[in-house]
Write a protein that holds these residues in place. Structure first.
Motif, PDB file in Angstrom:
ATOM      1  N   ILE A  87       0.854  -1.191   0.000  1.00 14.30           N
ATOM      2  CA  ILE A  87       0.000   0.000   0.000  1.00 14.30           C
ATOM      3  C   ILE A  87       0.893   1.246   0.000  1.00 14.30           C
ATOM      4  N   ASN A  88       0.683   2.144  -0.957  1.00 14.38           N
ATOM      5  CA  ASN A  88       1.419   3.409  -0.978  1.00 14.38           C
ATOM      6  C   ASN A  88       1.079   4.197   0.280  1.00 14.38           C
ATOM      7  N   ARG A  89       2.047   4.929   0.807  1.00 15.01           N
ATOM      8  CA  ARG A  89       1.869   5.636   2.079  1.00 15.01           C
ATOM      9  C   ARG A  89       2.174   7.127   1.947  1.00 15.01           C
ATOM     10  N   ASN A  90       1.228   7.968   2.402  1.00 19.65           N
ATOM     11  CA  ASN A  90       1.442   9.416   2.460  1.00 19.65           C
ATOM     12  C   ASN A  90       2.080   9.824   3.773  1.00 19.65           C
ATOM     13  N   SER A  91       2.014   8.962   4.759  1.00 21.37           N
ATOM     14  CA  SER A  91       2.628   9.202   6.063  1.00 21.37           C
ATOM     15  C   SER A  91       3.646   8.108   6.315  1.00 21.37           C
ATOM     16  N   PRO A  92       4.688   8.398   7.064  1.00 22.06           N
ATOM     17  CA  PRO A  92       5.736   7.401   7.304  1.00 22.06           C
ATOM     18  C   PRO A  92       5.225   6.162   8.032  1.00 22.06           C
ATOM     19  N   VAL A  93       5.788   5.023   7.655  1.00 19.14           N
ATOM     20  CA  VAL A  93       5.515   3.759   8.335  1.00 19.14           C
ATOM     21  C   VAL A  93       6.850   3.164   8.765  1.00 19.14           C
ATOM     22  N   GLN A  94       6.822   2.427   9.843  1.00 15.53           N
ATOM     23  CA  GLN A  94       8.044   1.799  10.332  1.00 15.53           C
ATOM     24  C   GLN A  94       8.344   0.547   9.530  1.00 15.53           C
ATOM     25  N   VAL A  95       9.617   0.357   9.203  1.00 14.73           N
ATOM     26  CA  VAL A  95      10.048  -0.867   8.532  1.00 14.73           C
ATOM     27  C   VAL A  95       9.943  -1.999   9.550  1.00 14.73           C
ATOM     28  N   SER A  96       9.273  -3.071   9.174  1.00 14.65           N
ATOM     29  CA  SER A  96       8.992  -4.186  10.090  1.00 14.65           C
ATOM     30  C   SER A  96      10.250  -4.919  10.545  1.00 14.65           C
ATOM     31  N   GLY A  97      10.363  -5.119  11.847  1.00 10.72           N
ATOM     32  CA  GLY A  97      11.363  -6.014  12.405  1.00 10.72           C
ATOM     33  C   GLY A  97      12.801  -5.550  12.406  1.00 10.72           C
ATOM     34  N   LEU A  98      13.079  -4.307  12.067  1.00 10.59           N
ATOM     35  CA  LEU A  98      14.462  -3.831  12.057  1.00 10.59           C
ATOM     36  C   LEU A  98      14.720  -2.890  13.222  1.00 10.59           C
ATOM     37  N   SER A  99      15.916  -2.997  13.791  1.00 10.40           N
ATOM     38  CA  SER A  99      16.345  -2.057  14.825  1.00 10.40           C
ATOM     39  C   SER A  99      17.846  -1.825  14.664  1.00 10.40           C
ATOM     40  N   ASN A 100      18.354  -0.818  15.336  1.00 10.42           N
ATOM     41  CA  ASN A 100      19.781  -0.488  15.294  1.00 10.42           C
ATOM     42  C   ASN A 100      20.280  -0.260  13.870  1.00 10.42           C
ATOM     43  N   VAL A 101      19.452   0.405  13.063  1.00 12.14           N
ATOM     44  CA  VAL A 101      19.795   0.710  11.671  1.00 12.14           C
ATOM     45  C   VAL A 101      20.682   1.949  11.635  1.00 12.14           C
ATOM     46  N   VAL A 102      21.767   1.878  10.875  1.00 11.25           N
ATOM     47  CA  VAL A 102      22.666   3.023  10.730  1.00 11.25           C
ATOM     48  C   VAL A 102      22.627   3.623   9.326  1.00 11.25           C
ATOM     49  N   LYS A 103      22.120   2.866   8.347  1.00 17.71           N
ATOM     50  CA  LYS A 103      21.982   3.379   6.993  1.00 17.71           C
ATOM     51  C   LYS A 103      20.825   2.668   6.315  1.00 17.71           C
ATOM     52  N   ILE A 104      20.080   3.427   5.522  1.00 18.29           N
ATOM     53  CA  ILE A 104      18.978   2.857   4.744  1.00 18.29           C
ATOM     54  C   ILE A 104      18.981   3.518   3.383  1.00 18.29           C
ATOM     55  N   MET A 105      18.643   2.760   2.356  1.00 23.41           N
ATOM     56  CA  MET A 105      18.589   3.330   1.006  1.00 23.41           C
ATOM     57  C   MET A 105      17.684   2.504   0.128  1.00 23.41           C
ATOM     58  N   GLY A 106      17.235   3.123  -0.943  1.00 23.16           N
ATOM     59  CA  GLY A 106      16.409   2.436  -1.918  1.00 23.16           C
ATOM     60  C   GLY A 106      17.162   2.228  -3.210  1.00 23.16           C
ATOM     61  N   GLY A 107      16.804   1.156  -3.921  1.00 24.25           N
ATOM     62  CA  GLY A 107      17.342   0.928  -5.259  1.00 24.25           C
ATOM     63  C   GLY A 107      16.821   2.006  -6.191  1.00 24.25           C
ATOM     64  N   ARG A 108      17.584   2.385  -7.133  1.00 23.55           N
ATOM     65  CA  ARG A 108      17.281   3.564  -7.932  1.00 23.55           C
ATOM     66  C   ARG A 108      16.142   3.407  -8.924  1.00 23.55           C
ATOM     67  N   GLU A 109      15.740   2.209  -9.295  1.00 22.85           N
ATOM     68  CA  GLU A 109      14.625   2.054 -10.228  1.00 22.85           C
ATOM     69  C   GLU A 109      13.689   0.918  -9.866  1.00 22.85           C
ATOM     70  N   HIS A 110      14.191  -0.167  -9.378  1.00 22.49           N
ATOM     71  CA  HIS A 110      13.411  -1.395  -9.317  1.00 22.49           C
ATOM     72  C   HIS A 110      12.774  -1.682  -7.965  1.00 22.49           C
ATOM     73  N   GLY A 111      12.356  -0.674  -7.215  1.00 17.52           N
ATOM     74  CA  GLY A 111      11.512  -0.848  -6.047  1.00 17.52           C
ATOM     75  C   GLY A 111      12.036  -1.766  -4.965  1.00 17.52           C
ATOM     76  N   PHE A 112      13.309  -1.652  -4.605  1.00 15.62           N
ATOM     77  CA  PHE A 112      13.829  -2.436  -3.494  1.00 15.62           C
ATOM     78  C   PHE A 112      14.576  -1.522  -2.538  1.00 15.62           C
ATOM     79  N   SER A 113      14.789  -2.006  -1.318  1.00 10.97           N
ATOM     80  CA  SER A 113      15.427  -1.200  -0.277  1.00 10.97           C
ATOM     81  C   SER A 113      16.457  -2.037   0.467  1.00 10.97           C
ATOM     82  N   MET A 114      17.416  -1.337   1.101  1.00 11.57           N
ATOM     83  CA  MET A 114      18.489  -1.986   1.858  1.00 11.57           C
ATOM     84  C   MET A 114      18.703  -1.232   3.163  1.00 11.57           C
ATOM     85  N   ALA A 115      19.085  -1.965   4.189  1.00  5.50           N
ATOM     86  CA  ALA A 115      19.453  -1.331   5.459  1.00  5.50           C
ATOM     87  C   ALA A 115      20.689  -2.012   6.018  1.00  5.50           C
TER      88      ALA A 115
END
Length: 191
Positions: A87-115
């Motif tokens: 579901i597209n979100r207009n308000s921020p949502v928490q990424v499920s199950g992650l903690s102690n994250v120091v960097k997060i980024m999205g793939g530039r075209e193909h709809g994926f993310s990394m932390a």
């Protein structure tokens, strides 16, 4: 046509933090420490004073709060916000199950993310057509999965359909699509 954000929204705007822009959306920070997420049809707002890292990719933006919790806002058609939905979100949502994250980024075209976590683990989620999640499959996921056989990571980079990690021993690892597809991390030779 460009929109004059300074005149579109009331208030004083801060130039003390550079916020990323990408394909068809931007983020902006007001002096009142609100982040505005702007795209072609919608605007969302969130408080920004406790965020330590911000990234934008495609039509999504990502944030890490002062407690190391990751959040996302925007397009979520492949589950790239990591909240267990598409579901597209207009308000921020928490990424499920992650903690102690120091960097997060999205793939530039193909709809994926990394932390990246503070103990050097890499987690990925979203579209996985080319193996860019590094879990040995091409199955997409709307929740984070730990990248297989990879630890001691100190830096990340996301391409359009590939992922890269720099380990604490100086080696560089990749997975996803380059000239061939790699479903699991492989060391880049000669580096």
């Amino acid at each position: 046509m460009p929109v004059d954000v300074l005149n579109e929204f009331s208030g004083t705007w801060s130039s003390s933090l550079t916020l990323p822009t990408d394909w068809n959306h931007s983020t902006a920070l007001s002096s009142g420490q609100s982040i505005y997420f702007l795209n072609t049809s919608e605007m969302g707002e969130m408080r920004a004073n406790a965020f330590s890292f911000i990234d934008s990719a495609g039509e999504s933006s990502y944030f890490i709060d002062g407690q190391g919790m990751a959040q996302g806002v925007g397009a979520n058609n492949f589950g790239q916000l990591g909240d267990g939905t598409t579901i597209n979100r207009n308000s921020p949502v928490q990424v499920s199950g992650l903690s102690n994250v120091v960097k997060i980024m999205g793939g530039r075209e193909h709809g994926f993310s990394m932390a990246l976590t503070d103990i050097g683990e890499v987690w990925t989620w979203g579209q996985n057509t080319f193996g860019q999640l590094g879990d040995g499959s091409t199955d997409s996921s709307s929740v984070p999965k730990k990248v297989a056989n990879l630890s001691g990571v100190i830096a990340l980079a996301a391409g359009s359909s590939s992922s890269f990690a720099l380990k604490n021993d100086g080696t560089v690892w990749w997975w996803g699509r380059l000239s061939t597809d790699a479903l699991l991390p492989a060391q880049v030779p000669g580096i």
